[in-house]
Design an enzyme around this catalytic site. Structure first.
Site, PDB file in Angstrom:
ATOM      1  N   GLY A 113       0.790  -1.227   0.000  1.00  0.00           N
ATOM      2  CA  GLY A 113       0.000   0.000   0.000  1.00  0.00           C
ATOM      3  C   GLY A 113       0.812   1.262   0.000  1.00  0.00           C
ATOM      4  O   GLY A 113       0.310   2.322  -0.320  1.00  0.00           O
ATOM      5  N   CYS A 114       2.098   1.215   0.367  1.00  0.00           N
ATOM      6  CA  CYS A 114       2.852   2.449   0.527  1.00  0.00           C
ATOM      7  C   CYS A 114       4.317   2.222   0.243  1.00  0.00           C
ATOM      8  O   CYS A 114       5.047   1.680   1.060  1.00  0.00           O
ATOM      9  CB  CYS A 114       2.675   2.983   1.950  1.00  0.00           C
ATOM     10  SG  CYS A 114       3.663   4.452   2.274  1.00  0.00           S
ATOM     11  N   GLY A 115       4.784   2.639  -0.919  1.00  0.00           N
ATOM     12  CA  GLY A 115       6.171   2.425  -1.287  1.00  0.00           C
ATOM     13  C   GLY A 115       7.145   3.309  -0.546  1.00  0.00           C
ATOM     14  O   GLY A 115       8.349   3.107  -0.643  1.00  0.00           O
ATOM     15  N   LEU A 116       6.655   4.311   0.189  1.00  0.00           N
ATOM     16  CA  LEU A 116       7.554   5.198   0.917  1.00  0.00           C
ATOM     17  C   LEU A 116       7.888   4.695   2.311  1.00  0.00           C
ATOM     18  O   LEU A 116       8.745   5.256   2.977  1.00  0.00           O
ATOM     19  CB  LEU A 116       6.919   6.598   1.035  1.00  0.00           C
ATOM     20  CG  LEU A 116       6.783   7.380  -0.266  1.00  0.00           C
ATOM     21  CD1 LEU A 116       6.044   8.686   0.003  1.00  0.00           C
ATOM     22  CD2 LEU A 116       8.128   7.661  -0.882  1.00  0.00           C
ATOM     23  N   CYS A 117       7.213   3.635   2.784  1.00  0.00           N
ATOM     24  CA  CYS A 117       7.467   3.144   4.134  1.00  0.00           C
ATOM     25  C   CYS A 117       8.927   2.756   4.292  1.00  0.00           C
ATOM     26  O   CYS A 117       9.489   2.077   3.449  1.00  0.00           O
ATOM     27  CB  CYS A 117       6.589   1.936   4.440  1.00  0.00           C
ATOM     28  SG  CYS A 117       4.842   2.326   4.469  1.00  0.00           S
TER      29      CYS A 117
END
Length: 277
Positions: A113-117
């Site tokens: 859901g979130c590639g920046l994690c």
């Protein structure tokens, strides 16, 4: 045991409960999700949960959109290696790019859901983007409004599972000419960009089409790829819009066949449509 390398879905037999009825036997196809490690010069840089297909496209696209390389020629080799618990995309970089990566090494481990994690600084998460030069392609209202419908014909995994995203590339007058799917929207976009570069398709000549909302990272990846138009079925976030405005990226959202909202940089839409009081 992990799935066979290259497997993208599997069928499962479960009871189903239709509205107002009793239990019935159903068979569902579920998308596969595998840990894929991006390994540069022998060191793991990122581990993403992704669909285990088009892994070389994924590796090349991720390398470009994260600024690790600026061109395919800076990746000396790329080998996809399956392991019992995941897949490695092992890349060796041109000497100068390898040295630059070593100087700014970061650790990233993100869910679909979130590639920046996992990014370890605010600066890395809100990095500066280049400004897209020139007008680029110009699209008609009909081309933008029908873009996501055109993409539907390129989503076989979605048709089987109803659980994955897609990113496609639209050329003026031709519709969607290439697409990739993944359980993660940002992974699908990286796979598309990698596939385009590997096939010699210039992202600046068309528009990227998404089945998702427009998040900050989706804008960052499109701009890093050099694409000037981003079309999506859902809305942008406010920060994504600010980034697009600053970088010169045209954003069209809520494109669902009957129309769309144009959020910024209208110069890439045929001028005769702007007859608004």
């Amino acid at each position: 045991m992990p799935p066979p390398f290259g497997a993208t879905d599997a069928t499962h037999h479960r009871p189903g409960f239709p509205k107002g009825g009793s239990s019935v036997a159903v068979t569902r196809a579920l998308p596969e999700e595998t840990a894929i490690a991006m390994v540069y010069d022998g060191t793991t840089h990122a581990v993403m949960m992704a669909t285990p297909a088009d892994v070389q496209d994924f590796a090349v696209g991720f390398s470009l959109t994260e600024g690790i390389v600026t061109g395919l020629d800076q990746i000396a080799s790329c080998e996809v290696i399956p392991h019992p618990k995941g897949i490695e995309a092992q890349m060796w970089l041109a000497e100068d790019r390898g040295a630059q990566l070593a100087a700014r090494r970061r650790s990233l481990a993100g869910p679909v859901g979130c590639g920046l994690c996992g990014i370890d600084s605010i600066e890395a998460a809100v990095r500066s983007l280049p400004t897209l030069a020139g007008i680029g392609p110009v699209l008609t209202v009909e081309e933008i409004a029908s873009a996501t419908e055109s993409l539907r014909g390129w989503q076989p995994l979605h048709d089987r599972t109803r659980a994955v995203h897609a990113a496609g590339f639209l050329l003026p007058g031709q519709g969607v000419v290439l697409a990739r799917e993944d359980v993660g929207r940002h992974n699908a976009l990286d796979k598309l960009i990698g596939a385009m570069v590997r096939q010699g398709i210039d992202p600046a000549q068309g528009a990227i089409v998404l089945t998702s909302r427009i998040s900050t990272e989706m804008v960052q990846k499109c701009v890093m790829a050099g694409c000037t138009i981003l079309i999506a079925v859902s809305a942008p976030t406010l920060h994504a819009l600010r980034l697009a405005e600053g970088a010169g990226l045209t954003l069209a959202a809520f494109a669902r066949g009957e129309g769309f909202d144009l959020f910024c940089h209208p110069q890439r839409l045929r001028a005769e449509v702007f007859d608004v009081a």
